[in-house]
Design an enzyme around this catalytic site. Sequence first.
Site, PDB file in Angstrom:
ATOM      1  N   GLY A 341      12.142 -59.869  25.955  1.00 52.60           N
ATOM      2  CA  GLY A 341      12.864 -60.501  24.857  1.00 52.60           C
ATOM      3  C   GLY A 341      13.790 -59.507  24.184  1.00 52.60           C
ATOM      4  O   GLY A 341      14.311 -58.596  24.815  1.00 52.60           O
ATOM      5  N   GLU A 342      14.020 -59.697  22.887  1.00 53.32           N
ATOM      6  CA  GLU A 342      14.872 -58.841  22.049  1.00 53.32           C
ATOM      7  C   GLU A 342      16.362 -58.997  22.355  1.00 53.32           C
ATOM      8  O   GLU A 342      17.193 -58.610  21.557  1.00 53.32           O
ATOM      9  CB  GLU A 342      14.515 -57.356  22.191  1.00 53.32           C
ATOM     10  CG  GLU A 342      13.093 -56.998  21.864  1.00 53.32           C
ATOM     11  CD  GLU A 342      12.798 -55.508  22.015  1.00 53.32           C
ATOM     12  OE1 GLU A 342      13.740 -54.724  22.317  1.00 53.32           O
ATOM     13  OE2 GLU A 342      11.634 -55.110  21.846  1.00 53.32           O
ATOM     14  N   GLY A 343      16.724 -59.534  23.516  1.00 47.95           N
ATOM     15  CA  GLY A 343      18.107 -59.538  23.976  1.00 47.95           C
ATOM     16  C   GLY A 343      18.329 -58.585  25.121  1.00 47.95           C
ATOM     17  O   GLY A 343      19.466 -58.394  25.568  1.00 47.95           O
TER      18      GLY A 343
END
Length: 383
Positions: A341-343
């Site tokens: 996740g997080e980008g």
Amino acid sequence: MLENTIAAIGPLDESAMRAARERQSRLTKPVGSLGALEELAVRLAGLAGDCPPPLPEPAAVAIFAGDHGVHAQQVTPWPQEVTAQMIGNFLAGGAVVNAFARQAGASVTVVDVGVATPLAGGVPADPAPEGATGAGLPRPRAEKAGPPRLVAANVRPGTRDMTVTAALTRDEARSAVEIGARVADDLIDGGARILLTGDMGIGNTTPSAALIAAFTGVDPAETTGRGTGVDDATYDRKVSVVRAALSRHRPDPTDPLGTLAAVGGLEHAALAGLILAAAARRTPVLLDGVIAVSAALAAAAFAPAAVGAMVAGHCSAEPGARVALRHLGLDPLIDLGLRLGEGTGALLALPVVTGAVRVLHEVATFDSAGVAEKGPGNGVEGT
């Protein structure tokens, strides 16, 4: 704001797409030799209404953070406080997303849309794990686009437990959607030519699985994954929790706001708003993992034409991601088995998007380069 944003979303420009395909056929390479990159460039031309489309530079990552009442159902071994601690890590520049953003020259904006733990002084003190950047070690150099920034837009301190009641009211869900749209407008007004989705929220793969099941009709056993790597007992509990929430609320996939309110998260709603506003501004959105694509399903339910602005950065290892991408008709650019996740996956895919567009800008045509086109006994051979 939501209705106006949806009304501004239109289809891809067919004339610009025809021009892009025609230009692709005249470039000094065999037609089709760049595979999926060629159709990606054509789609981006259609989104921009111009050929070639603008280069996707500069890039901006928006990380929406929120907590989840369903955490009480023990769907993850991680404490809820980690959400706020990771915000501190993002702002200190010590997370994986920061490392990848520095590499890509992308800005990082962190949006507290529903974190349960108060952020003292705007950010928890010294949040990084022992031995990591931010825990007494020198901070890394600032991103080319400047240091990460925090946007305080907390709708409520986490959602309610969706197995007991609706996670959000409709008004709360709408507020989060509109926050995401405002963030998109702010980033685009600030010069961003592509937006990348990011997220943070302990337990957020559980509402993601519920959203994907609700919008696609696929059984929760196929949309639910192991998130941060839970054991078999926790995984079985997650599936049961998702199934129980869907049975309680019976969300209507034609009512995206109601579905987000019933089983979504504040970060999911905000991501849907970001996607909608970007589509209205004809700016591409590079989707990250399972949280992003579950939000993308909501955006597509609000406005089917919004899919034209979506680019699937990667395929998350979470099984629901493939289900969602298939429903959206999107093919991921890379597949590295990521599930952070997080980008992070979107950032790794960013150079691929840039390369696809740069071809239309910079590669010579057969005529301009004086290269013979393919014909009997001549042409350019590809592999």
